[in-house]
Design a protein around this motif. Structure first.
Motif, PDB file in Angstrom:
ATOM      1  N   ALA A  32       0.829  -1.210   0.000  1.00 23.69           N
ATOM      2  CA  ALA A  32       0.000   0.000   0.000  1.00 23.69           C
ATOM      3  C   ALA A  32       0.863   1.260   0.000  1.00 23.69           C
ATOM      4  CB  ALA A  32      -0.935  -0.014   1.206  1.00 23.69           C
ATOM      5  N   TRP A  33       1.925   1.272   0.814  1.00 24.33           N
ATOM      6  CA  TRP A  33       2.828   2.412   0.817  1.00 24.33           C
ATOM      7  C   TRP A  33       3.530   2.561  -0.528  1.00 24.33           C
ATOM      8  CZ3 TRP A  33       2.696   6.418   3.711  1.00 24.33           C
ATOM      9  CH2 TRP A  33       2.349   6.343   5.070  1.00 24.33           C
ATOM     10  N   TRP A  34       3.962   1.453  -1.107  1.00 23.96           N
ATOM     11  CA  TRP A  34       4.654   1.482  -2.398  1.00 23.96           C
ATOM     12  C   TRP A  34       3.776   2.136  -3.466  1.00 23.96           C
ATOM     13  CZ3 TRP A  34       3.850  -0.998  -7.177  1.00 23.96           C
ATOM     14  CH2 TRP A  34       4.942  -0.976  -8.059  1.00 23.96           C
ATOM     15  N   HIS A  35       2.504   1.741  -3.514  1.00 23.13           N
ATOM     16  CA  HIS A  35       1.578   2.349  -4.479  1.00 23.13           C
ATOM     17  C   HIS A  35       1.341   3.820  -4.152  1.00 23.13           C
ATOM     18  CE1 HIS A  35       0.430  -0.991  -7.036  1.00 23.13           C
ATOM     19  NE2 HIS A  35       0.194  -1.757  -5.988  1.00 23.13           N
ATOM     20  N   ALA A  36       1.228   4.138  -2.865  1.00 17.99           N
ATOM     21  CA  ALA A  36       0.978   5.526  -2.467  1.00 17.99           C
ATOM     22  C   ALA A  36       2.128   6.436  -2.904  1.00 17.99           C
ATOM     23  CB  ALA A  36       0.779   5.604  -0.956  1.00 17.99           C
ATOM     24  N   PHE A  37       3.355   5.977  -2.687  1.00 14.79           N
ATOM     25  CA  PHE A  37       4.502   6.770  -3.125  1.00 14.79           C
ATOM     26  C   PHE A  37       4.525   6.908  -4.644  1.00 14.79           C
ATOM     27  CE2 PHE A  37       6.541   5.470   1.029  1.00 14.79           C
ATOM     28  CZ  PHE A  37       6.623   6.753   1.525  1.00 14.79           C
ATOM     29  N   ASN A  38       4.254   5.819  -5.342  1.00 12.47           N
ATOM     30  CA  ASN A  38       4.269   5.861  -6.799  1.00 12.47           C
ATOM     31  C   ASN A  38       3.217   6.811  -7.357  1.00 12.47           C
ATOM     32  OD1 ASN A  38       6.035   3.822  -8.568  1.00 12.47           O
ATOM     33  ND2 ASN A  38       5.758   2.961  -6.519  1.00 12.47           N
ATOM     34  N   GLN A  39       2.066   6.877  -6.720  1.00 11.53           N
ATOM     35  CA  GLN A  39       1.014   7.783  -7.180  1.00 11.53           C
ATOM     36  C   GLN A  39       1.468   9.239  -7.170  1.00 11.53           C
ATOM     37  OE1 GLN A  39      -2.546   7.192  -4.869  1.00 11.53           O
ATOM     38  NE2 GLN A  39      -2.938   5.143  -5.694  1.00 11.53           N
ATOM     39  N   ALA A  47      11.684  -2.995  -0.362  1.00 11.34           N
ATOM     40  CA  ALA A  47      12.554  -3.480   0.719  1.00 11.34           C
ATOM     41  C   ALA A  47      12.798  -2.383   1.751  1.00 11.34           C
ATOM     42  CB  ALA A  47      13.881  -3.970   0.152  1.00 11.34           C
ATOM     43  N   ARG A  48      12.978  -1.147   1.294  1.00 13.17           N
ATOM     44  CA  ARG A  48      13.179  -0.035   2.223  1.00 13.17           C
ATOM     45  C   ARG A  48      11.909   0.243   3.010  1.00 13.17           C
ATOM     46  NH1 ARG A  48      14.991   5.323   0.050  1.00 13.17           N
ATOM     47  NH2 ARG A  48      15.347   5.669   2.283  1.00 13.17           N
ATOM     48  N   ILE A  49      10.769   0.175   2.334  1.00 10.64           N
ATOM     49  CA  ILE A  49       9.494   0.422   3.013  1.00 10.64           C
ATOM     50  C   ILE A  49       9.257  -0.618   4.091  1.00 10.64           C
ATOM     51  CG2 ILE A  49       6.988   0.513   2.724  1.00 10.64           C
ATOM     52  CD1 ILE A  49       7.513   1.453  -0.186  1.00 10.64           C
ATOM     53  N   HIS A  50       9.452  -1.882   3.755  1.00 11.90           N
ATOM     54  CA  HIS A  50       9.142  -2.955   4.691  1.00 11.90           C
ATOM     55  C   HIS A  50       9.898  -2.819   5.998  1.00 11.90           C
ATOM     56  CE1 HIS A  50       9.801  -7.035   6.440  1.00 11.90           C
ATOM     57  NE2 HIS A  50       8.495  -6.954   6.459  1.00 11.90           N
ATOM     58  N   ARG A  51      11.136  -2.420   5.945  1.00 13.38           N
ATOM     59  CA  ARG A  51      11.950  -2.313   7.161  1.00 13.38           C
ATOM     60  C   ARG A  51      11.431  -1.239   8.100  1.00 13.38           C
ATOM     61  NH1 ARG A  51      16.547  -4.771   7.672  1.00 13.38           N
ATOM     62  NH2 ARG A  51      17.448  -3.125   8.974  1.00 13.38           N
ATOM     63  N   LEU A  52      10.599  -0.331   7.587  1.00 10.40           N
ATOM     64  CA  LEU A  52      10.085   0.756   8.409  1.00 10.40           C
ATOM     65  C   LEU A  52       8.627   0.559   8.828  1.00 10.40           C
ATOM     66  CD1 LEU A  52      11.613   3.839   6.548  1.00 10.40           C
ATOM     67  CD2 LEU A  52      12.535   2.589   8.514  1.00 10.40           C
ATOM     68  N   ILE A  53       8.002  -0.531   8.393  1.00  8.72           N
ATOM     69  CA  ILE A  53       6.624  -0.794   8.800  1.00  8.72           C
ATOM     70  C   ILE A  53       6.580  -0.947  10.321  1.00  8.72           C
ATOM     71  CG2 ILE A  53       4.696  -2.409   8.654  1.00  8.72           C
ATOM     72  CD1 ILE A  53       5.138  -0.719   6.128  1.00  8.72           C
ATOM     73  N   LEU A  60       7.858   7.545   8.884  1.00  7.83           N
ATOM     74  CA  LEU A  60       8.172   6.669   7.749  1.00  7.83           C
ATOM     75  C   LEU A  60       8.408   7.491   6.490  1.00  7.83           C
ATOM     76  CD1 LEU A  60       6.544   3.309   6.832  1.00  7.83           C
ATOM     77  CD2 LEU A  60       6.538   5.131   5.130  1.00  7.83           C
ATOM     78  N   ILE A  61       7.523   8.441   6.230  1.00  6.17           N
ATOM     79  CA  ILE A  61       7.681   9.286   5.051  1.00  6.17           C
ATOM     80  C   ILE A  61       8.973  10.091   5.140  1.00  6.17           C
ATOM     81  CG2 ILE A  61       6.705  11.248   3.785  1.00  6.17           C
ATOM     82  CD1 ILE A  61       3.915  10.150   4.596  1.00  6.17           C
TER      83      ILE A  61
END
Length: 233
Positions: A32-39, A47-53, A60-61
């Motif tokens: 969900a974060w990956w898509h949000a950033f891409n939008q 991989a970077r996102i997951h480590r910060l969940i 996080l942002i």
């Protein structure tokens, strides 16, 4: 003394993180974060996102985007993540043994608090998936904490909601941010790798014990930090 009370009559309890700990949602949040950033035009590796969940949305942002960015986008990125994650609410599933572990803690006499910093609507969806509301003493959500993890506010709120002292409680969580924020309050943490964070990283952060998932902790309950908490050790 295995009745969940100290010799002075104070209750003992366990504070459960929810995402990744009791609900198998860490990778759903990552996507969900990956898509949000891409939008919003940001190419951020999963991989970077997951480590910060497990870290609060604002933090996080901040960790993932340049410091000189247009911060007017931040709120809309967070909102997009929430909307994208909501698609999965109906299909949320507990991690292996999660509901059984929560009930085992309550049956042993421990005060059980869900210490989530997600918003109330997300927490409601996760509580429905878990199905243990009848044994919970309290539940915290984002509105109960001024700052999110790695700040300790949500665990401070959970202690207060459960009528617990830090010395009479323990945290169960899946992220290093759970361990770091709990330590600020003098709380020990039992780490679970069910959120995808390694045993080594959880121990490095300060977890007193690490298990694969709630079922593994339940299987070892009588020899775990939860049993030692009950015994007053």
């Amino acid at each position: 003394m295995l009745d969940g009370m100290t010799r002075t009559g104070s209750p003992r309890g366990v504070l459960f993180d929810v995402d990744g700990t009791l609900i198998d949602s860490s990778y759903l949040h990552t996507v969900a974060w990956w898509h949000a950033f891409n939008q919003k035009g940001w190419d951020v590796p999963m991989a970077r996102i997951h480590r910060l969940i497990g870290m609060g949305s604002e933090q996080l942002i901040d960790e993932l985007l340049p410091a000189d960015r247009d911060r007017d986008q931040d709120e809309s990125i967070g909102d997009a993540h929430g909307s994208l994650f909501s698609v999965h609410w109906a299909g949320l599933k507990p991690t292996r043994g999660a509901a059984e572990l929560v009930r085992r803690c309550a049956d042993a006499g421990l005060v059980v608090v869900l210490a989530s910093s997600s918003n109330a609507t997300e927490v409601a969806a996760m509580r429905q998936a878990l199905g243990t509301d009848d044994v919970l003493t309290a539940v915290t959500t984002a509105t109960d904490a001024e700052r999110s993890k790695p700040a300790p506010d949500i665990f401070a709120a959970a202690l207060e909601a459960g009528g617990l002292r830090a010395e009479d409680a323990i945290v169960v969580g899946d992220a290093r941010w759970d361990v770091v924020s709990a330590r600020e309050l003098g709380l020990d943490t039992v780490g679970l790798t069910s959120g995808g964070i390694s045993e080594g990283e959880l121990r490095e952060a300060g977890a007193v014990a690490v298990y694969a998932d709630p079922q593994a902790l339940l299987d070892d309950f009588d020899h775990s930090p939860l049993a030692r908490l009950l015994a007053g050790d």
